[in-house]
Design an enzyme around this catalytic site. Structure first.
Site, PDB file in Angstrom:
ATOM      1  N   ARG A  52       0.830  -1.209   0.000  1.00 36.62           N
ATOM      2  CA  ARG A  52       0.000   0.000   0.000  1.00 36.62           C
ATOM      3  C   ARG A  52       0.871   1.268   0.000  1.00 36.62           C
ATOM      4  NH1 ARG A  52      -1.923   2.005   4.182  1.00 36.62           N
ATOM      5  NH2 ARG A  52      -2.209   0.023   5.274  1.00 36.62           N
ATOM      6  N   TYR A 104     -15.037  16.201 -17.115  1.00 38.76           N
ATOM      7  CA  TYR A 104     -15.426  14.824 -16.863  1.00 38.76           C
ATOM      8  C   TYR A 104     -16.494  14.838 -15.765  1.00 38.76           C
ATOM      9  CZ  TYR A 104     -15.342   9.937 -15.734  1.00 38.76           C
ATOM     10  OH  TYR A 104     -15.727   8.649 -15.499  1.00 38.76           O
ATOM     11  N   ASP A 175      -6.213  18.155 -15.916  1.00 38.58           N
ATOM     12  CA  ASP A 175      -6.548  16.795 -16.331  1.00 38.58           C
ATOM     13  C   ASP A 175      -6.148  16.679 -17.798  1.00 38.58           C
ATOM     14  OD1 ASP A 175      -7.787  14.482 -17.296  1.00 38.58           O
ATOM     15  OD2 ASP A 175      -9.493  14.662 -15.933  1.00 38.58           O
ATOM     16  N   LYS A 200      -7.575   5.502 -20.321  1.00 35.49           N
ATOM     17  CA  LYS A 200      -7.892   5.957 -21.677  1.00 35.49           C
ATOM     18  C   LYS A 200      -6.693   5.754 -22.608  1.00 35.49           C
ATOM     19  CE  LYS A 200     -11.655   6.968 -19.529  1.00 35.49           C
ATOM     20  NZ  LYS A 200     -11.944   8.295 -18.990  1.00 35.49           N
TER      21      LYS A 200
HETATM   22  C1  PLP Z   1     -12.410   8.803 -17.744  1.00 33.08           C
HETATM   23  C2  PLP Z   1     -11.933  10.124 -17.272  1.00 33.08           C
HETATM   24  C3  PLP Z   1     -11.656  10.337 -15.916  1.00 33.08           C
HETATM   25  C4  PLP Z   1     -11.876   9.281 -14.860  1.00 33.08           C
HETATM   26  O1  PLP Z   1     -11.002   8.202 -15.032  1.00 33.08           O
HETATM   27  P1  PLP Z   1     -11.324   6.695 -14.532  1.00 33.08           P
HETATM   28  O2  PLP Z   1     -10.088   5.975 -14.921  1.00 33.08           O
HETATM   29  O3  PLP Z   1     -12.563   6.250 -15.258  1.00 33.08           O
HETATM   30  O4  PLP Z   1     -11.554   6.753 -13.061  1.00 33.08           O
HETATM   31  C5  PLP Z   1     -11.175  11.584 -15.545  1.00 33.08           C
HETATM   32  N1  PLP Z   1     -11.000  12.571 -16.456  1.00 33.08           N
HETATM   33  C6  PLP Z   1     -11.264  12.400 -17.760  1.00 33.08           C
HETATM   34  C7  PLP Z   1     -11.041  13.520 -18.718  1.00 33.08           C
HETATM   35  C8  PLP Z   1     -11.738  11.168 -18.221  1.00 33.08           C
HETATM   36  O5  PLP Z   1     -12.014  11.005 -19.520  1.00 33.08           O
END
Ligand code: PLP
Length: 379
Positions: A52, A104, A175, A200
């Site tokens: 962890r 998001y 992000d 992604k």
């Molecule tokens: C999918 C996504 C997230 C969240 O990510 P997860 O891996 O699904 O928790 C955050 N920001 C953006 C821009 C995303 O496309």
């Protein structure tokens, strides 16, 4: 290789995080499946102790993503949302936090939750409107940026926003899931933290859920690592290993997907059954000029509003055969969905907006399928 060689990012994606070269050494890092490590007495700082806290299988991926973003080694977390939550944890209860009105959706759900539970004063803004962001910044502790935004593909002037936020004494978190470090590197513009849904494009094969944060500031990195440990927001070793495997082909995948997206966006804009296309690569798009100046490419996400409203959009999703009707994006396979099918999606996102995540298939196959589905839905 000497530091002055400055390898291109496509090379970094292939080479970073490799094990040391030695006769007989593996070219790729292995997966260590152990919750705990041999340890007694006061632990040395670099000593593995308990998974962890830290795990050897995380390190090669963290080294590679950190280098791609131009920061310290990244911190990998259990999901993109774990990474988003880690970044939000950097500001104290009661802070003013400026967020994009389109982002998001679960990031905005988390911000609302923190407004209720931790008294955050959450101020939504149009991040493409630099003056509006500036006006919201006085007193803010954090500016949250997505660019291009999900799902509207608005493009923010990130360097200008970073400067304005720092003038106001606010941290900046970006992000960077949509652009990837190959599209833009916010830390090189002075942003404090970069967040990724590794799920992604970075992992790229729709087979893992994973997140990461990257910073250049050792003190911030330490706080983010402490958050990961105390909240237990850790990643499993197999997922991280798969993500590194995916990251190796990032440049190829992004190049192909981006090319496909450009071709499709242009054809969609001329389609009789399409009302509007949102894609920063189109000369008429509101984000085009800025994207051309700030990004190295226009990305692989396209917004499309078919003629006939939400019902027609649903009909397109039902009619495609090659495209996968699914949420998520950045995988090798092309996917689409109507975003407002989610009750939590922003009400200012049009009801009929389809978000297309363009993959690496043959572009003519993608076009034939989409064109046929649009004509069937518009008929
Ligand atoms: C999918 C996504 C997230 C969240 O990510 P997860 O891996 O699904 O928790 C955050 N920001 C953006 C821009 C995303 O496309």
């Amino acid at each position: 290789m000497t530091p002055s060689d400055h390898p291109a990012l496509a090379t970094v994606a292939v080479t970073a995080g490799r094990p040391d070269r030695a006769p007989g050494a593996p070219v790729n890092p292995g997966v260590v499946l152990s919750s705990t490590y041999v340890s007694q007495g006061p632990p040395r700082p670099d000593e593995a102790m308990y998974t962890r806290y830290d795990a050897p299988t995380w390190h090669p991926f963290e080294a590679a993503l950190g280098e791609l973003e131009g920061g310290l080694p990244a911190l990998v977390l259990g999901s993109g949302m774990a990474a988003v939550a880690a970044a939000f944890s950097l500001v104290p209860a009661g802070s003013r936090v400026v967020v994009p009105r389109h982002a998001y959706q679960v990031t905005l759900v988390l911000a609302r939750d923190l407004a209720e539970r931790a008294g955050l004063d959450v101020v939504p803004v149009d991040v493409a409107d630099t003056d509006a962001v500036r006006a919201a910044l006085p007193g803010a502790a954090l500016l949250w940026v997505e660019s291009p935004t999900n799902p509207m593909l608005e493009v923010a002037d990130v360097p200008a926003l970073v400067a304005a936020a720092h003038d106001a004494g606010a941290l900046v978190a970006v992000d960077n899931t949509f652009a990837t470090p190959l599209g833009q590197r916010p830390l090189t513009w002075g942003a404090d933290v970069v967040v990724h849904s590794v799920t992604k494009a970075l992992a790229g094969h729709s087979d893992v859920v994973l997140g990461a944060v990257v910073t250049r500031d050792p003190a911030l990195r330490e706080r983010l690592a402490a958050y990961r440990t105390t909240h237990g927001a850790i990643a499993g070793p197999w997922e991280v290993w798969l993500a590194l495997r995916g990251l190796r082909t990032l440049a190829l995948r992004v190049e192909r997907a981006q090319h496909n997206a450009g071709v499709l966006a242009e054809r969609l804009a001329a389609h009789p059954d399409v009302v509007e296309v949102r894609y920063p690569g189109l000369p008429g798009d509101p984000g085009h000029e800025r994207a051309a100046r700030l990004l190295t490419g226009f990305g692989s996400i396209v917004g499309v509003r078919p003629r006939g409203g939400a019902a027609a959009a649903d009909a397109v999703v039902a009619a495609v055969r090659l495209w996968v009707p699914a949420t998520s994006l950045g995988g090798v396979e092309s996917m689409l969905e109507r975003r407002r099918r989610f009750a939590t999606e922003s009400p200012t996102v049009p009801e009929d907006l389809l978000r297309l995540s363009v993959g690496i298939e043959d572009v003519e196959d993608l076009w034939r399928d989409l064109d046929r589905a649009l004509r069937a839905a518009g008929a």
